[in-house]
Design a protein around this motif. Structure first.
Motif, PDB file in Angstrom:
ATOM      1  N   ASP A   1       0.832  -1.205   0.000  1.00  0.00           N
ATOM      2  CA  ASP A   1       0.000   0.000   0.000  1.00  0.00           C
ATOM      3  C   ASP A   1       0.870   1.260   0.000  1.00  0.00           C
ATOM      4  N   GLY A   2       2.175   1.055  -0.247  1.00  0.00           N
ATOM      5  CA  GLY A   2       3.111   2.176  -0.246  1.00  0.00           C
ATOM      6  C   GLY A   2       3.905   2.257   1.030  1.00  0.00           C
ATOM      7  N   ALA A   3       3.453   1.539   2.057  1.00  0.00           N
ATOM      8  CA  ALA A   3       4.175   1.540   3.322  1.00  0.00           C
ATOM      9  C   ALA A   3       4.316   0.128   3.873  1.00  0.00           C
ATOM     10  N   LEU A   4       3.259  -0.674   3.767  1.00  0.00           N
ATOM     11  CA  LEU A   4       3.281  -2.032   4.289  1.00  0.00           C
ATOM     12  C   LEU A   4       2.990  -3.031   3.179  1.00  0.00           C
TER      13      LEU A   4
ATOM     14  N   GLN B   1       2.189  -0.366  12.836  1.00  0.00           N
ATOM     15  CA  GLN B   1       3.383   0.459  12.692  1.00  0.00           C
ATOM     16  C   GLN B   1       3.775   0.533  11.225  1.00  0.00           C
ATOM     17  N   LYS B   2       3.467   1.644  10.595  1.00  0.00           N
ATOM     18  CA  LYS B   2       3.815   1.784   9.193  1.00  0.00           C
ATOM     19  C   LYS B   2       5.229   2.307   9.010  1.00  0.00           C
ATOM     20  N   GLU B   3       5.808   2.870   9.996  1.00  0.00           N
ATOM     21  CA  GLU B   3       7.088   3.531   9.867  1.00  0.00           C
ATOM     22  C   GLU B   3       8.208   2.637  10.386  1.00  0.00           C
ATOM     23  N   ALA B   4       8.851   1.914   9.452  1.00  0.00           N
ATOM     24  CA  ALA B   4       9.985   1.042   9.783  1.00  0.00           C
ATOM     25  C   ALA B   4       9.705   0.129  10.972  1.00  0.00           C
ATOM     26  N   PRO B   5       8.745  -0.769  10.883  1.00  0.00           N
ATOM     27  CA  PRO B   5       8.401  -1.627  12.033  1.00  0.00           C
ATOM     28  C   PRO B   5       9.538  -2.539  12.468  1.00  0.00           C
ATOM     29  N   TRP B   6      10.483  -2.807  11.566  1.00  0.00           N
ATOM     30  CA  TRP B   6      11.612  -3.660  11.955  1.00  0.00           C
ATOM     31  C   TRP B   6      12.478  -3.028  13.040  1.00  0.00           C
ATOM     32  N   MET B   7      12.372  -1.705  13.185  1.00  0.00           N
ATOM     33  CA  MET B   7      13.162  -1.047  14.219  1.00  0.00           C
ATOM     34  C   MET B   7      12.673  -1.413  15.620  1.00  0.00           C
ATOM     35  N   VAL B   8      11.396  -1.714  15.739  1.00  0.00           N
ATOM     36  CA  VAL B   8      10.870  -2.164  17.034  1.00  0.00           C
ATOM     37  C   VAL B   8      11.552  -3.470  17.435  1.00  0.00           C
ATOM     38  N   SER B   9      11.720  -4.384  16.457  1.00  0.00           N
ATOM     39  CA  SER B   9      12.403  -5.651  16.731  1.00  0.00           C
ATOM     40  C   SER B   9      13.868  -5.408  17.078  1.00  0.00           C
TER      41      SER B   9
ATOM     42  N   VAL C   1      15.779  -1.224  -2.286  1.00  0.00           N
ATOM     43  CA  VAL C   1      15.982  -0.125  -3.225  1.00  0.00           C
ATOM     44  C   VAL C   1      16.996   0.846  -2.634  1.00  0.00           C
ATOM     45  N   LYS C   2      17.934   1.279  -3.453  1.00  0.00           N
ATOM     46  CA  LYS C   2      18.937   2.239  -3.014  1.00  0.00           C
ATOM     47  C   LYS C   2      18.314   3.628  -2.901  1.00  0.00           C
ATOM     48  N   ILE C   3      18.597   4.332  -1.815  1.00  0.00           N
ATOM     49  CA  ILE C   3      18.085   5.692  -1.615  1.00  0.00           C
ATOM     50  C   ILE C   3      19.255   6.622  -1.322  1.00  0.00           C
ATOM     51  N   THR C   4      19.062   7.897  -1.589  1.00  0.00           N
ATOM     52  CA  THR C   4      20.167   8.859  -1.411  1.00  0.00           C
ATOM     53  C   THR C   4      20.169   9.507  -0.042  1.00  0.00           C
ATOM     54  N   LYS C   5      18.992   9.597   0.588  1.00  0.00           N
ATOM     55  CA  LYS C   5      18.860  10.287   1.862  1.00  0.00           C
ATOM     56  C   LYS C   5      18.686   9.273   2.994  1.00  0.00           C
ATOM     57  N   PRO C   6      19.489   9.377   4.065  1.00  0.00           N
ATOM     58  CA  PRO C   6      19.297   8.442   5.176  1.00  0.00           C
ATOM     59  C   PRO C   6      18.005   8.740   5.928  1.00  0.00           C
ATOM     60  N   VAL C   7      17.194   7.721   6.142  1.00  0.00           N
ATOM     61  CA  VAL C   7      15.948   7.874   6.893  1.00  0.00           C
ATOM     62  C   VAL C   7      15.920   6.841   8.009  1.00  0.00           C
ATOM     63  N   TYR C   8      15.103   7.096   8.978  1.00  0.00           N
ATOM     64  CA  TYR C   8      14.969   6.185  10.119  1.00  0.00           C
ATOM     65  C   TYR C   8      14.618   4.775   9.624  1.00  0.00           C
ATOM     66  N   GLY C   9      15.443   3.786  10.012  1.00  0.00           N
ATOM     67  CA  GLY C   9      15.189   2.400   9.641  1.00  0.00           C
ATOM     68  C   GLY C   9      15.870   1.950   8.369  1.00  0.00           C
ATOM     69  N   ALA C  10      16.498   2.871   7.629  1.00  0.00           N
ATOM     70  CA  ALA C  10      17.184   2.483   6.398  1.00  0.00           C
ATOM     71  C   ALA C  10      18.349   1.548   6.711  1.00  0.00           C
TER      72      ALA C  10
ATOM     73  N   TYR D   1       7.331   5.475   1.850  1.00  0.00           N
ATOM     74  CA  TYR D   1       7.622   5.928   3.210  1.00  0.00           C
ATOM     75  C   TYR D   1       8.919   6.732   3.238  1.00  0.00           C
ATOM     76  N   ALA D   2       9.947   6.205   2.547  1.00  0.00           N
ATOM     77  CA  ALA D   2      11.260   6.851   2.575  1.00  0.00           C
ATOM     78  C   ALA D   2      11.227   8.240   1.937  1.00  0.00           C
ATOM     79  N   LYS D   3      10.345   8.427   0.968  1.00  0.00           N
ATOM     80  CA  LYS D   3      10.294   9.714   0.256  1.00  0.00           C
ATOM     81  C   LYS D   3       9.748  10.840   1.127  1.00  0.00           C
ATOM     82  N   ASN D   4       9.009  10.501   2.164  1.00  0.00           N
ATOM     83  CA  ASN D   4       8.288  11.521   2.928  1.00  0.00           C
ATOM     84  C   ASN D   4       8.828  11.726   4.335  1.00  0.00           C
ATOM     85  N   GLN D   5      10.054  11.292   4.594  1.00  0.00           N
ATOM     86  CA  GLN D   5      10.599  11.388   5.941  1.00  0.00           C
ATOM     87  C   GLN D   5      11.355  12.691   6.175  1.00  0.00           C
TER      88      GLN D   5
END
Length: 572
Positions: A182-185, A373-381, A450-459, A539-543
């Motif tokens: 859905d763009g996040a999950l 948790q739509k925002e990097a749920p793996w960080m909770v783990s 996917v490779k991204i240029t900007k570091p975001v939480y959970g990358a 998600y990464a685009k809007n952080q």
């Protein structure tokens, strides 16, 4: 970079090894000798319970000669054989390496090619001597690494690696991976129809939102993927051709109607007072205890009472799990953001652990409200694992846990670097696409990232190791999660195998991040790139920009890690 093979299976009936790569491509290898098919020039064997060891990606059992390890490449198989000779046989002569050494009763044991296995150690040793010019009485410790390569060549000839070359056959079979998000999950259990030519296959996405891999068995054929819209009508969502290379597609489908399942319910109990519904709340960015209390219509004092770990109401920390037992407002339709570093100027906060006591001490389980948790749920783990081990070293962790095995791999964490296994475990625990890979470089070749240029939480932050003298990348490195940054613009990264533990460490994104010795060679570690799971690209685009934290303070407050960070954090 060519994709790395991450698993292998052997079909003894057809004498075929099926190598699966991180990008989904399969290599079918048949013919030749077992040593060639298995990338095992030393004919190295697995453990008695047929578990792969020494970095192997599989085990193959032959019809009449037992089982052997399967390696990702010939180079890796040869390197493991060389390492074994140095590790186990270095103090022996060429002959005693093969024949074995006598035990207390005079029986020869622990030989590489003992007579009891139908070998002729003396003839074998003589063949090595003829090839290398070394006497059979030469100790391996007296043989240089360069000369040992000649010994390996002789052993490969003897072991039959190069036999039956004319019968060797290899066939690459690319595959395509389709993920629905859905763009996040990722969206599990979504029905789909995959049409290949005049045939249609009914399928469903798995828990990672992925359809079964589509093998390119008909080169050039057109594949159509249909999914239902919210009216139940089948719509064409994707069309592609079976090309010679593997591919991956992510469908951001917001037309589907999904239904969620509720958490298990606790049988109602008579309540003499107004019912208090417990909530599992993960502290998010810019939240204060006052804002949380207001949101859930309770008080700061009540939250502190239910969470005695919070000593100072002015100090809460992102990533904390707070149990809230006061009355709550109706849950909003929009999902709650997950834990992440706060970018506000409020004071860094102390740790609060997840509350698991029963209500009013009755012994009944808490009716936890699940947070989407739509925002990097793996960080909770990742945070939960770090808090569990609280800075303990891998020698302690390995007594009860092994991240290699938790993702379906093998190896000992004390001898096999485990940063990638830790990252993949956290992804797996949050039902996010992952790779069963122990390589720190897995995101660079996997179609799931996917490779991204900007570091975001959970990358995922990938580091690479270079030989200092030549500047050449040696294939190794480190992988970790982006958590925040410090005042010097270093990334505060949360990962495993960082100073042999799970903690936050600082990594520079330019220049040399650290220097160290690896197998006697001076190495430099440098930043390579940031990656995000393909299902989270929106998600990464809007952080927002990363929060700024003090790494040592965050380690102590959030993770109970008391050891100060070093300039060169060891990552093997």
């Amino acid at each position: 970079m060519a994709a790395r093979f991450v698993s292998a299976k052997y079909d003894v009936k057809t004498f075929t090894v099926d190598y699966a790569s991180s990008d989904g491509t399969h290599l079918l290898r048949t013919g030749g000798t077992v040593a060639w098919r298995f990338n095992n020039p030393g004919n190295l064997r697995p453990t008695d319970n047929l578990k792969p060891i020494m970095g192997a990606i599989g085990v193959g059992t032959t019809e009449g000669n037992g089982s052997f390890l399967i390696f990702a490449s010939y180079e890796e198989g040869r390197a493991q054989k060389k390492a074994l000779l140095r590790r186990k046989y270095n103090n022996r002569t060429i002959y005693t390496m093969l024949a074995g050494v006598p035990d207390k009763k005079g029986k020869l044991i622990e030989g590489y090619a003992p007579a009891e296995d139908n070998n002729d150690p003396q003839a074998y040793a003589q063949e090595i001597s003829d090839h290398t010019g070394l006497p059979t009485t030469t100790k391996l410790s007296d043989i240089s690494d360069a000369k040992l390569e000649s010994v390996l060549d002789a052993m490969e000839n003897k072991e039959g690696f190069h036999g039956r070359k004319k019968t060797r056959k290899e066939k690459l079979i690319p595959t395509t991976t389709v993920t629905i998000s859905d763009g996040a999950l990722p969206k599990p259990d979504v029905p789909a129809r995959v049409q290949i030519g005049d045939k249609t296959y009914e399928q469903k996405t798995d828990k990672h939102g992925q359809l079964p891999r589509i093998a390119h068995t008909e080169p050039g054929a057109t594949v159509k993927v249909h999914v239902p819209n919210n009216k139940g009508e089948w719509i064409e969502a994707l069309v592609f051709a079976m090309n010679p290379t593997s591919a991956a597609f992510v469908l951001f489908h917001d037309l589907l109607a999904y239904t969620g399942t509720s958490a298990p319910k606790v049988a109602p109990r008579p309540e003499p007072e107004a019912k208090r519904t417990p909530i599992r709340h993960v502290v998010a960015r810019k939240e204060t205890l006052g804002r949380i209390a207001d949101k859930f219509e309770t008080t700061i004092a009540e939250i502190q009472k239910d969470n005695p770990e919070i000593k100072d109401p002015g100090k809460i920390y992102v990533g904390q799990v707070i149990g809230i037992y006061g009355p709550v407002k109706p849950m909003p339709s929009a999902p709650q953001p997950p834990a992440r570093p706060s970018a506000s100027k409020e004071k860094p906060a102390a740790t609060a652990t997840e509350t698991t006591r029963s209500k009013k001490g009755e012994g009944a389980p808490i009716a936890v409200v699940p947070v989407n948790q739509k925002e990097a749920p793996w960080m909770v783990s990742a945070i939960a694992e770090a808090k569990t081990w609280a800075g303990k070293k891998e020698s302690v962790i390995t007594k009860t846990s092994n991240y290699h095995k938790k993702i379906g791999g093998a190896g000992n964490m004390n001898s096999t670097p485990w940063c990638a296994s830790f990252v993949n475990f956290c992804l797996k625990e949050s039902n996010t696409p992952f790779e069963a890979s122990q390589s720190s470089q897995f995101p660079t070749s996997s179609k799931k990232f996917v490779k991204i240029t900007k570091p975001v939480y959970g990358a995922l932050m990938v580091m690479r190791n270079y030989v200092k003298a030549t500047g050449k990348f040696d294939g190794t490195g480190h992988v970790t999660f982006v958590y925040a940054k410090d005042k010097n613009e270093k990334i505060a990264a949360l990962g495993g195998n960082q100073n042999d533990s799970i903690k936050l460490s600082g990594y520079a994104t330019s220049g040399v991040a650290s220097e160290f010795m690896l197998h006697g060679v001076k190495m430099e570690q440098r930043f390579h790139a940031f990656y995000i799971p393909a299902t989270y690209v929106e998600y990464a685009k809007n952080q927002e920009d990363l929060a700024i934290v003090d790494i040592d303070t965050a380690n102590k407050a959030l993770l109970k890690v008391e050891v100060a960070s070093a300039a060169n954090e060891g990552t093997h």
